[in-house]
Motif scaffolding. Sequence first.
Motif, PDB file in Angstrom:
ATOM      1  N   PRO A 147       0.850  -1.213   0.011  1.00 56.34           N
ATOM      2  CA  PRO A 147       0.166  -0.168  -0.082  1.00 56.34           C
ATOM      3  C   PRO A 147       0.813   1.204  -0.070  1.00 56.34           C
ATOM      4  O   PRO A 147       1.916   1.291   0.528  1.00 56.34           O
ATOM      5  N   SER A 148       0.311   2.175  -0.564  1.00 55.04           N
ATOM      6  CA  SER A 148       1.076   3.688  -0.711  1.00 55.04           C
ATOM      7  C   SER A 148       1.413   4.137   0.608  1.00 55.04           C
ATOM      8  O   SER A 148       0.740   3.807   1.732  1.00 55.04           O
ATOM      9  N   PRO A 149       2.743   4.504   0.822  1.00 58.55           N
ATOM     10  CA  PRO A 149       3.039   5.041   2.083  1.00 58.55           C
ATOM     11  C   PRO A 149       2.074   6.134   2.888  1.00 58.55           C
ATOM     12  O   PRO A 149       2.118   6.311   4.049  1.00 58.55           O
ATOM     13  N   ASP A 150       1.198   6.599   1.839  1.00 64.70           N
ATOM     14  CA  ASP A 150       0.472   7.828   2.590  1.00 64.70           C
ATOM     15  C   ASP A 150      -0.833   7.108   3.167  1.00 64.70           C
ATOM     16  O   ASP A 150      -1.843   7.745   3.558  1.00 64.70           O
ATOM     17  N   THR A 151      -1.130   5.725   3.131  1.00 64.20           N
ATOM     18  CA  THR A 151      -2.384   5.033   3.643  1.00 64.20           C
ATOM     19  C   THR A 151      -2.291   4.790   5.085  1.00 64.20           C
ATOM     20  O   THR A 151      -3.096   4.650   5.692  1.00 64.20           O
ATOM     21  N   GLY A 152      -1.007   5.003   5.797  1.00 63.20           N
ATOM     22  CA  GLY A 152      -0.840   4.981   7.365  1.00 63.20           C
ATOM     23  C   GLY A 152      -0.649   3.308   7.589  1.00 63.20           C
ATOM     24  O   GLY A 152      -0.299   2.784   8.603  1.00 63.20           O
ATOM     25  N   ALA A 153      -0.493   2.457   6.390  1.00 66.86           N
ATOM     26  CA  ALA A 153      -0.062   1.092   6.699  1.00 66.86           C
ATOM     27  C   ALA A 153       1.254   0.688   7.099  1.00 66.86           C
ATOM     28  O   ALA A 153       2.193   1.188   6.870  1.00 66.86           O
ATOM     29  N   ALA A 154       1.398  -0.021   8.095  1.00 69.28           N
ATOM     30  CA  ALA A 154       2.735  -0.175   8.928  1.00 69.28           C
ATOM     31  C   ALA A 154       3.732  -0.825   7.627  1.00 69.28           C
ATOM     32  O   ALA A 154       3.406  -1.937   7.236  1.00 69.28           O
ATOM     33  N   PRO A 155       4.741  -0.487   7.445  1.00 64.20           N
ATOM     34  CA  PRO A 155       5.464  -0.901   6.162  1.00 64.20           C
ATOM     35  C   PRO A 155       6.169  -2.058   6.337  1.00 64.20           C
ATOM     36  O   PRO A 155       6.099  -3.103   5.606  1.00 64.20           O
ATOM     37  N   ALA A 156       6.739  -2.564   7.533  1.00 65.92           N
ATOM     38  CA  ALA A 156       7.402  -3.809   8.058  1.00 65.92           C
ATOM     39  C   ALA A 156       6.415  -4.779   7.737  1.00 65.92           C
ATOM     40  O   ALA A 156       6.319  -5.999   7.097  1.00 65.92           O
ATOM     41  N   GLU A 157       5.179  -4.685   8.377  1.00 66.67           N
ATOM     42  CA  GLU A 157       3.928  -5.751   8.514  1.00 66.67           C
ATOM     43  C   GLU A 157       3.303  -5.792   6.980  1.00 66.67           C
ATOM     44  O   GLU A 157       3.291  -7.098   6.559  1.00 66.67           O
ATOM     45  N   ALA A 158       3.396  -4.611   6.243  1.00 62.84           N
ATOM     46  CA  ALA A 158       2.956  -4.791   4.990  1.00 62.84           C
ATOM     47  C   ALA A 158       3.769  -5.726   4.151  1.00 62.84           C
ATOM     48  O   ALA A 158       3.518  -6.658   3.222  1.00 62.84           O
ATOM     49  N   ALA A 159       5.267  -5.628   4.081  1.00 62.12           N
ATOM     50  CA  ALA A 159       6.171  -6.127   3.473  1.00 62.12           C
ATOM     51  C   ALA A 159       6.187  -7.732   3.852  1.00 62.12           C
ATOM     52  O   ALA A 159       6.316  -8.498   2.989  1.00 62.12           O
ATOM     53  N   ARG A 160       5.886  -7.893   5.254  1.00 65.42           N
ATOM     54  CA  ARG A 160       5.842  -9.592   5.675  1.00 65.42           C
ATOM     55  C   ARG A 160       4.710 -10.092   5.013  1.00 65.42           C
ATOM     56  O   ARG A 160       4.665 -11.151   4.643  1.00 65.42           O
TER      57      ARG A 160
END
Length: 749
Positions: free
Chosen positions: A509-522
């Motif tokens: 998800p785009s960085p401006d959505t507020g999604a946690a980056p590490a969790e999204a990557a995992r």
Amino acid sequence: MNQPLRLVALETSPPAFSTEAAANMAREIFGVHGTAHPLYGERDQNFRIKTTSGSGIILKILGPNEDPGSVEFQSAALAHIAMMAPTLPVPCVRRTVNSEAYTRITDERGIPHIIRALDFQPGRVMDGVEPSPDLLRHAGGTLARLNLALANFFHPAAGQRIVWDLRRIIDLRPSAGLIEDVETRKLIEAVLDRFIAFLPEMSRLRHQMVHNDLHPGNMLVDEAATQITGLLDFGDMIHAPLVFDVAVTAAETVGDMPPIEYGSEIVAGYNAVMPLQGAEFPALFEAIIARHALAATIHAWRRHNDPAGAEKLGALSALSVPAIEAYLTAGRGAVVAKFRAAAAARPGATNLAERRFHALGRGLELSYAEPVHLVRGEGVFLYAPDGTRYLDAYNNVPSVGHGNRKVAAAIARQMETLCTNTRYLHEGIVEYAERLTATLPDGLDTCLFVNSGSEANDAAYRIAKIVTGKTGAIVMEHAYHGVTDVVAALSPYYGPFVQPQAPFVQTLPSPDTGAAPAEAARRAIAALQESGHGVAMLLIDSAFVSNGIVNVPQGWFAAVAEEVRKAGGLVVGDEVQSGFGRMGDEFWGFAMHGVVPDVVTMGKPMANGHPTGAVVARRELLDAFTSRIDFFSTFGGNPVSAAAALATLDELQTRNLQDNARTTGAKLREEIRGLNHPVIGEVRGSGLMVGVQVTDAATAKGIANAMRRNRVLIGTEGPAGNVLKIRPPLPFGAAHVEIFVEALRASLP
């Protein structure tokens, strides 16, 4: 057995919901909070829902007899047009809170109605405007672009049998007997009979999807009434002779001039974009007078069966007899000759557009509602054949300026001397590789040269697969990385052109959505591992351009990169748009995120417009690749490309263009924010990569076209299409910021 003719166009009693009910439905069904304002509707009840910010929506409550298939037909057609010709000013379907294109409601009597919504299009209705020849030609050209976009579209509901289809004159012919004035009745009946006799000729002409109702009441214009800014009401679309569309616009666009003059200008504008065929000129004459006769006939039916509905058609019917008499008095031969002359007399850019469509096909889109014809560039300016100057705030390829003489001279000198491939020794390519890697972090020291950013990203994926033994790739939602087959699969930006998503691709998800980056990557990593692809690489555009040039939270990219590396994948930085000083604070975009990629890809501005691309990686990675793959690009890294790239790098460094990008970009963003306009939201980016969020896609498109008319070129971007994309050549300075901001001020709605 043929289905019976649906006389829905003769049913003129739309639903009767209150404005309060409409506002409630807009809020509850579409999530749009605002006030409801009634609009005219022949069979539907229409409201504009005005919101405190943004343009709002058009809420449409359909009559009880409306076919759901027709609604689905319109939604599919609008989606197709948006895909084929994104700059055409057509409505966007606003989906419900449940992501549906439409839903159903019941009135107080329990009668069901379909309810749907479209994004509101700014502008004023062309009806009532005295159109200039330029506006008429623009209307004709816009109609032609619409027809081009619809040429490869079909839907089962396109066979709907409606009374405004000229071929239905056979069914409506008896209703002409209801016309009370004897002389008028004789004239209308004669034209109807004439058209019925001509129908076999019509059947032999080009057929496709047509709007079938693009009259001035269904077109919007800008404040100066020089451009078409909106196309409305796709409810009468049918599969029919193409000439029907030209006939409607030519017949119903009227003013102070004789009607044939209006028709001639419409034909001229249309023919410049989509040339009419020989047999279509006489057919157009017949269709124009038949359209007028049909309007008079339907009006007569309504006078006897629906007096209220007749009033709404009275103005059009009043035009019928004078228009028919004008055409018949002139004679078909003379009118056809006039139309042919008008079509042949359009010089310059319009003829060029005609030739372009013939030579390059219909699918290759032109920028802006009114395409720009350019013949010369200098610095940050571009010039039309008549000397009109445009400030270029869009083209990032000529990074050190259009017509840069040092780059051009380097290309000319080398081309006069030698142009071979990289299987021979040559100082130029070695020197450039040394100079290029000196700008990169330690370890990124080995180059592979290709011809474009697309090829560079394609090669990076091949390297990652060889090095890791895996095939999975992680990219951003709505990412764009190029045009080769595999890179297109790595580019969700392509939307309908790449469906379903390739099984070896997962998105973040785009960085401006507020999604946690590490969790999204995992999550993405787990999906690739579960599918058996594993993780070969993460591919990230450091400026997040296709996501709308978003402001990225500190550490976002680094957190994703860490998870990918833990899973054994390579980190690839796509610097095609963000590299070579554009971001201002750093020479390379990835440095702004505190990340050092394993592989870096480059293209676009690398040689100021000369087609050049490169992959730079750690030596062991390229060694592992080339030991397994005999990679060779005939033109990649040739001496002419190397000379162009060296001269471009010299210009970047000796003219301190990175520093200029930093200071000028900061001033540009500050000035845009200072406009303090309600449609402007977040002003984003770094250096001379700037994104300006506005209320919606229609507003963004309208601003971009208005800027073009004000002689400044920009683009639009983002998943919702509501971001103004500003990325000028790097010599763009403070004086150019002032020109830009004044043009933007004048272009805002």
